[in-house]
Design an enzyme around this catalytic site. Structure first.
Site, mmCIF file in Angstrom:
data_model
loop_
_atom_site.group_PDB
_atom_site.id
_atom_site.type_symbol
_atom_site.label_atom_id
_atom_site.label_comp_id
_atom_site.label_asym_id
_atom_site.label_seq_id
_atom_site.Cartn_x
_atom_site.Cartn_y
_atom_site.Cartn_z
ATOM 1 N N CYS A 384 -1.671 18.974 -3.591
ATOM 2 C CA CYS A 384 -3.206 19.468 -4.242
ATOM 3 C C CYS A 384 -3.130 20.741 -4.825
ATOM 4 C CB CYS A 384 -4.594 19.136 -2.161
ATOM 5 S SG CYS A 384 -5.688 18.902 -3.289
ATOM 6 N N HIS A 509 -2.244 13.063 -1.833
ATOM 7 C CA HIS A 509 -1.549 14.291 -0.278
ATOM 8 C C HIS A 509 -0.638 12.855 -0.392
ATOM 9 C CE1 HIS A 509 -4.278 17.696 1.010
ATOM 10 N NE2 HIS A 509 -4.902 17.280 -0.221
ATOM 11 N N GLU A 511 1.853 13.661 1.987
ATOM 12 C CA GLU A 511 1.970 13.507 3.580
ATOM 13 C C GLU A 511 1.486 12.778 5.025
ATOM 14 O OE1 GLU A 511 -0.925 16.693 2.547
ATOM 15 O OE2 GLU A 511 0.833 15.862 1.782
#
Length: 541
Positions: A384, A509, A511
């Site tokens: 990001c 993102h 994750e």
């Protein structure tokens, strides 16, 4: 009513691991073939958890549908392996907002709105809506905070009333802290006794009590809790501090927690296949592993929970790659550039993660980190804000006037050339924030294409500013590659440098999509690259 509701509550102090326990129970039930839905009810008044500082409250987790939630939902998804929705997260503020909306629509017809019955009815409505909308076998609902907190009382009243209305469908797990007094060298059960008494005064008798402690408590403590809670000793579990959080499901399995739950509901306790989870934990526990030093560089690094999902994604990837990750946290707000470089040099850094953030503070150090990883051939992953820092730092070598429009008020460049813009102009949906799951198109023969082994992927986002492809296309060459774009082809989704061991920045993102049993390849590939560099360096020595 088909759905069985399991409520997880906490006592004495917060931060006991209610979310991990709730997620572990969910995984154990799912491993037996039961469908599971998870929910977190938080008593704070914020309507949107995304507005709370990460340093104060930890990471803001984002679901597929773009809901910003408490970080515990990350545990639910990682452990249980299912993607949650906006119906999995409610704060008091959000519920009050629902009340005011209904009032403005005239639903209450001029009645005076009160905590009881209107707010408590709202709580019950979102809970019962789980069965109406999702129809799971089990709904696991965590109540934030601790029993006895003034702001939590309406939630406890609500679930106590549900227990009265549907006694055959409710189950309560209470997690409490047992402190150890250094002076007398003994554990004390009194705080937990008061916690259970308070819970019972609110109309709830726990079916299971989990005693959290630093080490194992004595049997005498368990006997005392058994008497005060009117529970069999078998229904009281002591869970001491465990070095690896992923051991918790296996630990609770040994305590027969699912058997107690299924017996309560007169359900079959099917055999569970936990082999994959066992193997994962075994890999983590293996001490004969290569050590890798990863620099975690971000403006919220003073509080590690600010980047919880990224840390856990790396921990999970490390389990599969059979390496031990040592995290070196670098706070970009507290350290000078000189101090940052000294830390990077002195800690034998094998990999760098340029972490998310926002606004101007810390930006120069973020770009400094990106530059260090690029110039020193250190595997570097940017996410990001970190991705944008990697792009801008690299392109500045072609044009030093390049800048982000996010910093238009702070920039010292006289004639800045902005290569970022507000996302609203390029977003697939006309919102000022691009959030939630989006389709991404990957370019062939690129690193990200190799990692995902696909032409299109779906990943979650959360950003107000973007890098439009038409503003950076001219800088692309055989080495500098903008390797994936948004579905409409307007927003750059990833950036990589070909002549580098691993230099990849992603706008999304990754994750948020990592699961214990489905880790994906991005973080694993990043760790593989660090292992390869270590191997090469050792040969050169």
């Amino acid at each position: 009513m088909k759905t069985k509701f399991i409520f997880v509550t906490g006592g004495v102090v917060s931060g006991l691991g209610k979310g991990v326990c709730a997620a572990s129970i969910g995984y154990l039930l799912k491993s037996r073939g039961y469908s599971v839905f998870s929910m977190k009810l938080d008593p704070y008044l914020n309507v949107n958890p995304g507005m709370i500082s990460p340093i104060e409250h930890g990471e803001v987790f984002v679901t597929d549908d773009g809901t910003e939630t408490d970080l515990d939902l990350g545990y639910y998804e990682r452990f249980i392996g299912t993607n949650l929705t906006k119906d999995s997260s409610f704060t008091s503020g959000k519920l009050y907002q629902n009340l005011w909306k209904k009032e403005s629509e005239g639903i209450y017809k001029g009645k005076t709105l009160q905590i009881i019955p209107h707010f408590t009815n709202e709580v019950q409505e979102v809970i019962l809506n789980i069965e109406k909308k999702y129809n799971p076998d089990f709904a696991i609902i965590e109540i934030g905070g601790s029993v006895g907190d003034l702001e939590s009382n309406p939630f406890f009243y609500s679930i106590a009333q549900l227990n009265y209305l549907y006694p055959n469908n409710m189950f309560f797990v209470h997690i409490s802290f047992v402190p150890f007094l250094e002076v007398s060298k003994e554990y004390k059960s009194k705080p937990t006794q008061h916690s259970i008494e308070k819970l019972r005064s609110l109309g709830i008798n726990p079916n299971i009590v989990i005693l959290r402690s630093h080490n194992f408590v004595t049997q005498e403590i368990i006997n005392k809790i058994s008497k005060i809670s009117f529970l069999n000793i078998e229904n009281i579990f002591n869970v001491p501090d465990i070095d690896i959080v992923y051991k918790i499901p296996l630990y609770l399995e040994e305590k027969n927690i699912v058997k107690i739950i299924t017996n309560h509901f007169n359900l079959k306790n099917h055999n569970a296949n936990l082999n994959s989870w066992h193997n994962f934990v075994k890999n983590i526990e293996n001490e004969d592993k290569q050590n890798i030093n990863i620099a975690m560089c971000g403006k919220y690094a003073s509080f590690e929970d600010s980047y919880k999902s990224i840390k856990e994604a790396l921990m999970i990837a490390a389990g599969y790659e059979k390496v031990n990750v040592n995290f070196i946290w670098i706070d970009l707000l507290k350290l000078t550039p000189k101090e940052i470089i000294e830390i990077l040099k002195s800690n034998n850094i094998n990999g760098i993660v340029v972490l998310p953030g926002k606004e101007y503070t810390g930006w120069d150090n973020e770009a400094l980190i990106a530059n260090y990883g690029r110039k020193n051939n250190i595997p570097t992953l940017g996410i990001c804000w970190g991705f944008q820092a990697m792009v801008i730092d690299c392109l500045k070598e072609n044009n030093p006037n390049i800048e982000s429009i996010e910093f238009i008020k702070q920039t010292k460049i006289k004639n800045p050339l902005f290569i970022t813009e507000k996302v609203q102009k390029y977003n697939e949906i006309d919102f000022n924030v691009r959030i939630g799951q989006r389709k991404i198109k990957l370019n062939n023969n690129t690193l990200i294409n190799k990692i995902y082994d696909a032409k299109e992927i779906f990943e979650r986002h959360k950003h107000k500013f973007c890098i439009p492809y038409h503003l950076v296309k001219q800088y692309e060459n055989n080495n500098i590659i903008f390797s994936s774009l948004s579905e409409n082809g307007k927003i750059v989704e990833s950036f990589e440098i070909k002549d580098h061991p691993f230099y990849l920045g992603v706008q999304f993102h990754p994750e948020y999509n990592v699961k214990v049993l489905a880790p994906g390849n991005l973080f694993r590939t990043f760790l593989k690259s660090t292992k390869q560099i270590i191997k090469i360096n050792n040969k050169e020595k």
